[in-house]
Write an enzyme that holds these catalytic residues in place. Structure first.
Site, mmCIF file in Angstrom:
data_model
loop_
_atom_site.group_PDB
_atom_site.id
_atom_site.type_symbol
_atom_site.label_atom_id
_atom_site.label_comp_id
_atom_site.label_asym_id
_atom_site.label_seq_id
_atom_site.Cartn_x
_atom_site.Cartn_y
_atom_site.Cartn_z
ATOM 1 C CG HIS A 140 -6.247 0.611 4.633
ATOM 2 N ND1 HIS A 140 -4.965 -0.112 4.840
ATOM 3 C CD2 HIS A 140 -6.708 0.403 5.684
ATOM 4 C CE1 HIS A 140 -4.718 -0.350 5.988
ATOM 5 N NE2 HIS A 140 -6.121 -0.116 6.790
ATOM 6 C CD GLU A 195 -2.852 -0.906 2.382
ATOM 7 O OE1 GLU A 195 -2.600 0.031 3.127
ATOM 8 O OE2 GLU A 195 -3.680 -1.865 2.600
#
Length: 533
Positions: free
Chosen positions: A281, A263
């Site tokens: 997220h 990420e």
């Protein structure tokens, strides 16, 4: 001097104000966490560091943080903090596990609905002017089996929502008790059984060595054909390559993924798959959750820096603001008991037993154990504290045992520390009176009542006349003033001890004089940090 806190990621301005209202100096520099070199340059000025996910608290940063006492993570995950390195340096790492629990749980439930009814794809198709009613045939969730891996704060909320939706909820969690499972209305199962029975599987566990890749090709092979998998917890729990293969084969009917192995995930093979619902997220991304975790971390850090209260710490027993005043004298007592044994023991320690008798058995014994261990090894490791002590003791292979029992003597409560080496066993017990000051009440099985002072002399000898005169004469001839003098023996003519509370450190040359006397078996000069008592 007021404690100083750095906020290096974006945090609510209300949270920043909480620090200021509590009398803490705070520097709000929300972009500093992205500048590793600048952060490294300034971190040595701060007692506290408040972060979100952008700031990486590495071992290098921790080593540069010479004043740092606490790191507060606004959120649940602490993947961006080197916890072992922080623990070794005695830095408390806190998170806010409850501030976004409901938000994350609701996101997982939303994923269940989205997968069951193919809502994202149906939405895109309809917006494109298509009317593909037959293409998006969904399934009901009523009556389906929901498997929850990790039934803690978030998992338990998902469980109650699943029960409310008339799903049959099964859960795997090594720490889930039978009574808690019954309270939630879930069936407690082993992981293999969850894999084979669940129609939906949702993950709510931290990323650890035990949970990493918990869903891989082998796990998927055990699952029902057409299972749907949701991960709103942590990237790395699911092997993405194995999940992609199963989605392509149809073994897995759909996946709801909010977290990824890398990420920010600007490219991922999961993107673009029709049977995947992907979000960036967003589990904790609601206005309420962002505000809550920011306020919680500011309150927790302030309570610790001002009052010594510890809550939601990853590497330290919690001490509530309410119990801190009552616990503080006994934390000091435990530390003093450990320091006594640490200073008189020269052989490597193999085992430590800490007995809590009476009222002390009802206290926060984890905190008291940490304090005792800190005192025990401080003579060898000067920069140890309650956070780092348990780590250091474990690294040295020392076995620690805890014993609790009801009141067994004249004292309302006391602590007894017993240490074993290869050659001998030593023990010491103490308590706190109403004045809050620690007192020694037993050494080597010999009862006495001795006030603890900063400078002390401890001697052992055979019980015989003349010891008081000997020690008094030696001290008098060398200008050593005795504030208090306590004696004890196990029986007439048996073993005896003396504890002298002194106004100043006992001089080395005088110590040698005492040791050389034929009536003295051993003599130790002791020092205790009693300034805060």
């Amino acid at each position: 001097m007021a404690p100083r806190v750095l906020v290096s990621d974006k945090l609510s301005t209300t949270a920043v104000q909480i620090f200021r209202d509590r009398g803490i100096e705070v520097d709000y520099l929300p972009d500093l966490g992205k500048d590793k070199e600048k952060l490294l340059e300034v971190i040595g000025q701060y007692d506290g560091l408040a972060i979100r996910s952008a700031t990486k608290v590495t071992e290098k940063l921790i080593n540069a943080a010479t004043k740092l006492k606490v790191v507060g993570r606004a959120g649940i995950g602490v993947d961006n903090v080197d916890i072992p390195a922080a623990s070794r340096k005695g830095i408390i790492v806190m998170n806010t596990p409850f501030g976004n629990s409901i938000t994350t749980a609701e996101h997982a439930v939303a994923m269940i609905f989205a997968l069951a009814r193919q809502i994202p794809e149906a939405n895109a198709s309809t917006h494109a002017g298509k009317w593909e009613k037959n293409r998006f045939m969904g399934i009901e969730i009523t009556g389906k089996t929901l498997g929850i891996i990790g039934c803690g704060n978030i998992g338990s909320i998902v469980a109650t929502r699943g029960v409310g939706l008339k799903m049959h909820v099964i859960a795997f969690d090594p720490f889930l008790s039978d009574s808690r499972a019954e309270e939630l209305g879930v069936e407690k199962v082993e992981l293999d059984e969850l894999f084979t029975r669940a129609d939906f599987i949702t993950l709510h566990t931290p990323l650890t060595d035990k949970t990493r890749n918990i869903i891989d090709a082998t796990a998927i092979a055990r699952m029902k054909p057409g299972v749907r998998i949701i991960n709103c917890a942590r990237g790395g729990l699911v092997v993405e390559a194995d999940l992609i293969a199963a989605l392509k084969s149809g073994k897995v009917a759909g996946a709801g993924i909010d977290v990824f192995e890398v990420e920010p995930a600007e490219y991922n093979e999961l993107f673009g798959m029709e049977n995947v619902v992907a979000t960036p997220h967003l589990g904790a991304s609601t206005t309420e959750a962002q505000e809550n975790v920011a306020l919680h971390v500011a309150e927790q850090m302030s309570d610790y820096l001002i009052k010594g209260a510890v809550s939601n710490a990853i590497n330290m027993p919690s001490i509530t603001a309410e119990e801190a005043p009552r616990l503080k004298p006994f934390v000091k007592l435990a530390e003093v008991l450990g320091a006594f044994v640490g200073q008189v023991t020269e052989d490597p320690i193999k085992e430590v037993e800490i007995l809590f008798d009476g009222s002390t058995a009802t206290m926060n014994t984890r905190a008291l154990i940490s304090a005792a261990l800190a005192g025990l090894i401080r003579p060898q490791v000067s920069d140890v504290n309650m956070v780092s002590a348990p780590i250091m003791v474990k690294e040295r292979g020392i076995i620690v045992a805890e014993v609790k029992r009801d009141k067994s003597g004249v004292f309302d409560g006391y602590i007894k520390l017993t240490v074993k080496t290869e050659h001998r066993t030593r023990s010491i017990a103490g308590t706190c009176f109403s004045d809050g000051k620690p007192r020694f009440i037993q050494i080597k099985g010999i009862n006495l009542d001795a006030e603890v002072g900063q400078h002390m002399l401890y001697t052992t000898n055979a019980d015989a006349p003349g010891i008081i005169g000997l020690l008094g004469t030696v001290c008098g001839e060398n200008g050593v003033n005795i504030a208090n003098f306590q004696l004890g023996r196990n029986r007439p003519g048996g073993d005896a001890i003396a504890l002298l509370y002194l106004d100043a450190p006992f001089p080395e040359k005088v110590l040698e004089q005492v040791r050389s006397h034929k009536s003295i078996d051993s003599a130790k000069r002791l020092h205790f940090d009693v300034g805060s008592v």
